[in-house]
Design a protein around this motif. Structure first.
Motif, PDB file in Angstrom:
ATOM      1  N   TYR A   1       0.826  -1.209   0.000  1.00  0.00           N
ATOM      2  CA  TYR A   1       0.000   0.000   0.000  1.00  0.00           C
ATOM      3  C   TYR A   1       0.864   1.265   0.000  1.00  0.00           C
ATOM      4  O   TYR A   1       0.338   2.375  -0.127  1.00  0.00           O
ATOM      5  CB  TYR A   1      -0.931   0.012   1.213  1.00  0.00           C
ATOM      6  N   ASN A   2       2.172   1.103   0.149  1.00  0.00           N
ATOM      7  CA  ASN A   2       3.084   2.238   0.126  1.00  0.00           C
ATOM      8  C   ASN A   2       3.179   2.781  -1.298  1.00  0.00           C
ATOM      9  O   ASN A   2       3.468   2.044  -2.243  1.00  0.00           O
ATOM     10  CB  ASN A   2       4.467   1.781   0.620  1.00  0.00           C
ATOM     11  N   LYS A   3       2.923   4.070  -1.467  1.00  0.00           N
ATOM     12  CA  LYS A   3       2.854   4.661  -2.802  1.00  0.00           C
ATOM     13  C   LYS A   3       4.184   4.586  -3.549  1.00  0.00           C
ATOM     14  O   LYS A   3       4.207   4.415  -4.771  1.00  0.00           O
ATOM     15  CB  LYS A   3       2.385   6.118  -2.712  1.00  0.00           C
ATOM     16  N   GLU A   4       5.289   4.721  -2.833  1.00  0.00           N
ATOM     17  CA  GLU A   4       6.586   4.642  -3.506  1.00  0.00           C
ATOM     18  C   GLU A   4       6.880   3.218  -3.966  1.00  0.00           C
ATOM     19  O   GLU A   4       7.435   3.013  -5.057  1.00  0.00           O
ATOM     20  CB  GLU A   4       7.684   5.159  -2.583  1.00  0.00           C
ATOM     21  N   ILE A   5       6.514   2.245  -3.158  1.00  0.00           N
ATOM     22  CA  ILE A   5       6.677   0.845  -3.569  1.00  0.00           C
ATOM     23  C   ILE A   5       5.799   0.563  -4.782  1.00  0.00           C
ATOM     24  O   ILE A   5       6.218  -0.115  -5.740  1.00  0.00           O
ATOM     25  CB  ILE A   5       6.324  -0.108  -2.406  1.00  0.00           C
ATOM     26  N   GLN A   6       4.590   1.096  -4.769  1.00  0.00           N
ATOM     27  CA  GLN A   6       3.705   0.933  -5.922  1.00  0.00           C
ATOM     28  C   GLN A   6       4.323   1.556  -7.173  1.00  0.00           C
ATOM     29  O   GLN A   6       4.238   0.986  -8.269  1.00  0.00           O
ATOM     30  CB  GLN A   6       2.349   1.568  -5.630  1.00  0.00           C
ATOM     31  N   THR A   7       4.945   2.725  -7.012  1.00  0.00           N
ATOM     32  CA  THR A   7       5.590   3.382  -8.147  1.00  0.00           C
ATOM     33  C   THR A   7       6.678   2.505  -8.748  1.00  0.00           C
ATOM     34  O   THR A   7       6.782   2.370  -9.971  1.00  0.00           O
ATOM     35  CB  THR A   7       6.191   4.735  -7.706  1.00  0.00           C
ATOM     36  N   VAL A   8       7.487   1.889  -7.883  1.00  0.00           N
ATOM     37  CA  VAL A   8       8.556   1.019  -8.372  1.00  0.00           C
ATOM     38  C   VAL A   8       7.989  -0.155  -9.163  1.00  0.00           C
ATOM     39  O   VAL A   8       8.473  -0.489 -10.251  1.00  0.00           O
ATOM     40  CB  VAL A   8       9.415   0.501  -7.203  1.00  0.00           C
ATOM     41  N   ILE A   9       6.950  -0.780  -8.627  1.00  0.00           N
ATOM     42  CA  ILE A   9       6.378  -1.949  -9.312  1.00  0.00           C
ATOM     43  C   ILE A   9       5.726  -1.534 -10.625  1.00  0.00           C
ATOM     44  O   ILE A   9       5.867  -2.224 -11.647  1.00  0.00           O
ATOM     45  CB  ILE A   9       5.390  -2.682  -8.381  1.00  0.00           C
ATOM     46  N   LYS A  10       5.030  -0.410 -10.631  1.00  0.00           N
ATOM     47  CA  LYS A  10       4.455   0.084 -11.883  1.00  0.00           C
ATOM     48  C   LYS A  10       5.549   0.345 -12.919  1.00  0.00           C
ATOM     49  O   LYS A  10       5.431  -0.050 -14.090  1.00  0.00           O
ATOM     50  CB  LYS A  10       3.673   1.371 -11.634  1.00  0.00           C
ATOM     51  N   ASN A  11       6.612   1.016 -12.480  1.00  0.00           N
ATOM     52  CA  ASN A  11       7.724   1.286 -13.399  1.00  0.00           C
ATOM     53  C   ASN A  11       8.383  -0.003 -13.871  1.00  0.00           C
ATOM     54  O   ASN A  11       8.772  -0.127 -15.032  1.00  0.00           O
ATOM     55  CB  ASN A  11       8.775   2.163 -12.706  1.00  0.00           C
ATOM     56  N   GLY A  12       8.495  -0.964 -12.940  1.00  0.00           N
ATOM     57  CA  GLY A  12       9.100  -2.240 -13.297  1.00  0.00           C
ATOM     58  C   GLY A  12       8.297  -3.000 -14.326  1.00  0.00           C
ATOM     59  O   GLY A  12       8.857  -3.587 -15.264  1.00  0.00           O
ATOM     60  N   VAL A  13       6.979  -2.989 -14.170  1.00  0.00           N
ATOM     61  CA  VAL A  13       6.101  -3.657 -15.145  1.00  0.00           C
ATOM     62  C   VAL A  13       6.281  -3.032 -16.527  1.00  0.00           C
ATOM     63  O   VAL A  13       6.383  -3.742 -17.535  1.00  0.00           O
ATOM     64  CB  VAL A  13       4.636  -3.574 -14.674  1.00  0.00           C
TER      65      VAL A  13
END
Length: 239
Positions: free
Chosen positions: A202-214
């Protein structure tokens, strides 16, 4: 882009702490924030027929996101071979947290992928060590997580093609927490955070990393090479 988020979905069924944090499952939480970018996302879990990863599903999948922990050995070898072949053909793979020990990641790495660990509410600071990489877009110099499971070196993986994140834990350990590889035409991104008893996804920065990674591992429209015995393209003759 067609993305499949795969998860064992076992902790959510047996551990009330995990079920409370992730009522839709870890796969559901990840799928929900990926959908914010208007990505076509579906989920698959271990107990589905063929683990939800049929030949038809994988043929249509551009990126597979994989989370596993306690049931790596229950993943059928024939499904692992199927996923492995699709990565070689160009399907992107994002490997999260304890999926470092999954059959598919170990097969792609060719090593044990073993490490040190400690579940003790450690503070984690993920330092960006390659700020030029697209996976770090939108981040500062580091991401800080108040509580996470500690992973420590030595991490038995091949030297990464690119090292993106290096973690420091308050116990003093460090860990290569973000690494990329290429196998065949496929790109792979391993990202460490995401222990099931913490609300890390739920951490927005972690979400950003995963979105960028995808986005980064998604297939490119590049030519497929020809292998084996071939005829000469040109006939060279002496004048």
């Amino acid at each position: 882009m067609q993305v499949v988020v795969w998860n064992e979905n076992r902790h959510e069924k047996t551990n009330p702490v995990v079920a409370d944090i992730y009522p839709e499952g870890i796969h559901g939480a990840i799928a929900n924030f990926l959908k914010e970018d208007e990505i076509e996302v579906t989920t698959a879990t271990l107990d589905e027929a063929e683990h939800g990863l049929t030949e038809e599903v994988l043929k249509q999948t551009d990126v597979l996101v994989w989370w596993g922990h306690q049931a790596h050995d229950e993943v059928e070898d024939r499904i692992v071979e199927r996923v492995h072949q699709r990565v070689l053909e160009g399907m992107g793979l994002v490997v999260l947290h304890s999926a470092h020990f999954s059959k598919i990641f170990k097969k792609l790495m060719g090593t044990t992928c073993d490490l040190k660990w400690r579940e003790a509410d450690d503070k984690e600071r993920l330092w960006v060590v390659d700020p030029s990489h697209p996976i770090t877009e939108g981040l500062g110099e580091y991401i800080e997580l108040e509580k996470e499971e500690m992973y420590g070196e030595h991490f038995d993986i091949p030297a990464p093609d690119q090292l993106i994140f290096l973690s420091w834990f308050e116990g003093g350990e460090v860990f290569r927490s973000g690494a990329t590889y290429q196998r065949g035409k496929g790109k792979i991104f391993y990202f460490r955070p995401g222990h099931e008893t913490y609300p890390t996804y739920y951490n927005k920065e972690i979400q950003t990393v995963i979105k960028n990674g995808v986005k980064w591992v998604s297939p490119a429209s590049t030519p497929t090479p020809t292998y084996g015995n071939v005829k000469a393209l040109e006939q060279i003759t002496e004048k």
